[in-house]
Design an enzyme around this catalytic site. Structure first.
Site, mmCIF file in Angstrom:
data_model
loop_
_atom_site.group_PDB
_atom_site.id
_atom_site.type_symbol
_atom_site.label_atom_id
_atom_site.label_comp_id
_atom_site.label_asym_id
_atom_site.label_seq_id
_atom_site.Cartn_x
_atom_site.Cartn_y
_atom_site.Cartn_z
ATOM 1 N N HIS A 1 -10.008 25.036 19.733
ATOM 2 C CA HIS A 1 -10.344 26.404 19.342
ATOM 3 C C HIS A 1 -10.243 26.600 17.832
ATOM 4 O O HIS A 1 -9.331 27.268 17.344
ATOM 5 C CB HIS A 1 -9.448 27.388 20.087
ATOM 6 N N HIS B 1 -9.063 21.386 26.532
ATOM 7 C CA HIS B 1 -8.355 22.344 27.390
ATOM 8 C C HIS B 1 -8.411 21.996 28.870
ATOM 9 O O HIS B 1 -7.685 22.564 29.670
ATOM 10 C CB HIS B 1 -8.925 23.751 27.143
ATOM 11 N N GLU C 1 -7.938 26.599 29.787
ATOM 12 C CA GLU C 1 -6.928 25.700 30.387
ATOM 13 C C GLU C 1 -6.495 26.220 31.759
ATOM 14 O O GLU C 1 -6.336 25.440 32.713
ATOM 15 C CB GLU C 1 -5.711 25.559 29.465
ATOM 16 N N THR D 1 0.085 25.042 28.917
ATOM 17 C CA THR D 1 0.894 24.257 27.968
ATOM 18 C C THR D 1 1.240 25.005 26.680
ATOM 19 O O THR D 1 2.080 24.535 25.913
ATOM 20 C CB THR D 1 0.145 22.971 27.566
ATOM 21 N N CYS E 1 4.000 22.223 26.190
ATOM 22 C CA CYS E 1 4.018 20.877 25.597
ATOM 23 C C CYS E 1 4.939 20.805 24.373
ATOM 24 O O CYS E 1 5.373 21.832 23.835
ATOM 25 C CB CYS E 1 2.599 20.455 25.224
ATOM 26 N N SER F 1 -4.772 30.115 21.923
ATOM 27 C CA SER F 1 -3.574 30.651 22.585
ATOM 28 C C SER F 1 -2.306 30.252 21.826
ATOM 29 O O SER F 1 -1.449 31.090 21.534
ATOM 30 C CB SER F 1 -3.535 30.119 24.023
HETATM 31 C C1 2E6 Z 1 -5.764 22.007 24.738
HETATM 32 C C2 2E6 Z 1 -4.666 22.489 25.362
HETATM 33 C C3 2E6 Z 1 -3.762 23.126 24.614
HETATM 34 O O1 2E6 Z 1 -6.095 28.115 23.093
HETATM 35 P P1 2E6 Z 1 -5.255 26.861 23.057
HETATM 36 O O2 2E6 Z 1 -4.027 27.002 22.268
HETATM 37 O O3 2E6 Z 1 -5.006 26.367 24.452
HETATM 38 O O4 2E6 Z 1 -6.172 25.722 22.441
HETATM 39 P P2 2E6 Z 1 -6.383 25.215 20.946
HETATM 40 O O5 2E6 Z 1 -7.671 24.466 20.946
HETATM 41 O O6 2E6 Z 1 -6.194 26.280 19.954
HETATM 42 O O7 2E6 Z 1 -5.174 24.211 20.755
HETATM 43 C C4 2E6 Z 1 -5.120 22.936 21.235
HETATM 44 C C5 2E6 Z 1 -4.980 22.820 22.692
HETATM 45 C C6 2E6 Z 1 -5.934 22.167 23.402
HETATM 46 N N1 2E6 Z 1 -3.923 23.295 23.301
HETATM 47 FE FE1 F3S Z 2 -2.055 18.856 24.195
HETATM 48 FE FE2 F3S Z 2 -0.151 20.497 23.545
HETATM 49 FE FE3 F3S Z 2 -1.935 19.870 21.800
HETATM 50 S S1 F3S Z 2 -1.177 20.340 25.506
HETATM 51 S S2 F3S Z 2 -3.776 19.537 22.956
HETATM 52 S S3 F3S Z 2 -0.464 18.452 22.727
HETATM 53 S S4 F3S Z 2 -1.043 21.856 22.039
#
Ligand code: 2E6
Ligand code: F3S
Length: 316
Positions: A46, A79, A131, A170, A200, A229
């Protein structure tokens, strides 16, 4: 004219996590291997700056698999995706690469394992977030129920209160999630869950670092996107931990300089999908207006790395 003095507290860790790093590499390596265009279902992570950069190299971003032709590779975003998405790609004999973060895939597997053991699952997450949609979509409709808040726990309509498990998104707030888990355990004492939650390491570490810098600073800026998020959670954590002014900024030209008038110190962090280059851009914008002293506040060291899928590591 002399510039006013300002201390910048840089939270560490901040910015890219291992899952984001891997997802971006997957798109870059797919473009090298197969040439342009390579399709990407949903923003790979994102962040508009990241997405625009990959689009310039030949990636085509779409929201649904229906928008992709059969004869070009498609990548699924970090995600995660519902099971129906790779299934449809297989039916159409498409080449696809799954860039789902391994820590999200782990939650998918957890949910499946609970379902195999006959448990209905409660997911703690944000409705409509990709997600959450992906994790809930690992199982048939109705097998995963969503709760977003402590209040939702009181009304969630379960099949059997003694056969339940929970999983989480996560990127949630660690503190808010603790409260939701406690409410679930009060209402459903037999509920099974992960050892802590599924939040995570990167989410946890970035929130901890914000807790360390927020009380020191007059303002907190989180470099990140409005649909990210984990970035939005960092703003909330800053606001709850002593920072009266906590704002998300996509990049330097988003900074509301008037709102910062009279400040002596600013804390800066970045969401897991925000490139360090944009943090440096923000620091430079402060240097142009203030006599800046930079202090790094490090609360953890991260050494996590994820390999890209084998198909992209093979040369021929
Ligand atoms: C995938 C899972 C968790 O909106 P979110 O925080 O989930 O996503 P991004 O793309 O801002 O952050 C990485 C990510 C990818 N976090
Ligand atoms: Fe994975 Fe956490 Fe990044 S779930 S994409 S390590 S924010």
């Amino acid at each position: 004219m002399t510039k006013p003095a300002l201390t910048l507290y840089l939270a560490a860790p901040r910015g890219f996590c291992a899952g984001v790093d891997r997802a971006i590499k997957i798109v870059e390596m797919a473009l090298e291997k197969w040439g342009a265009p390579v399709y990407v279902r949903h923003e790979i992570v994102h962040n508009k700056f990241v997405v625009d950069g990959l689009r310039d190299k030949g990636a085509v971003f779409v929201e649904e698999l229906d928008e992709c032709p059969n004869d070009r590779p498609v990548i699924f975003s970090a995600h995660g995706v519902p099971k129906s998405v790779p299934a449809a790609a297989e039916t159409r004999k498409m080449v696809y690469v799954d860039a789902t973060c391994p820590l999200v895939s782990k939650v998918h597997i957890e949910a499946e394992r609970h379902a195999e053991n006959g448990l209905q699952i409660i997911m703690i997450g944000h409705k409509g977030h990709p997600e959450t949609v992906g994790t809930m979509g690992q199982l048939p409709d109705g097998e995963v129920l969503l709760v977003e808040t402590v209040d939702d726990v009181a009304t969630v309509d379960v099949r059997n209160p003694d056969s339940l498990a929970f999983v989480t998104q996560t990127t949630l707030s660690v503190d808010d999630t603790k409260d939701i888990v406690a409410a679930l355990q009060r209402r459903f004492p037999a509920i099974i869950g992960p050892h802590k939650e599924d939040i995570c390491y990167a989410t946890t570490n970035r929130q901890e670092a914000v807790k360390a810098v927020a009380p020191k600073a007059d303002a907190l800026l989180v470099v990140g996107a409005p649909n990210s998020s984990n970035s939005r959670r960092l703003v909330e954590v800053g606001a709850k931990n002593g920072c009266n002014y906590a704002q998300l900024v996509q990049r330097a030209d988003n900074i509301d300089w008037r709102a910062l008038d009279g400040i002596r110190s600013v804390a800066i962090t970045a969401g897991a999908s925000a490139p360090e280059l944009l943090v440096n851009e923000v620091i430079d914008a402060f240097r142009a207006r203030y006599d800046v002293t930079v202090e790094q506040v490090e609360t953890a060291i991260e050494r996590v790395e994820f390999k890209v899928p084998r198909v992209l590591r093979q040369t021929a």
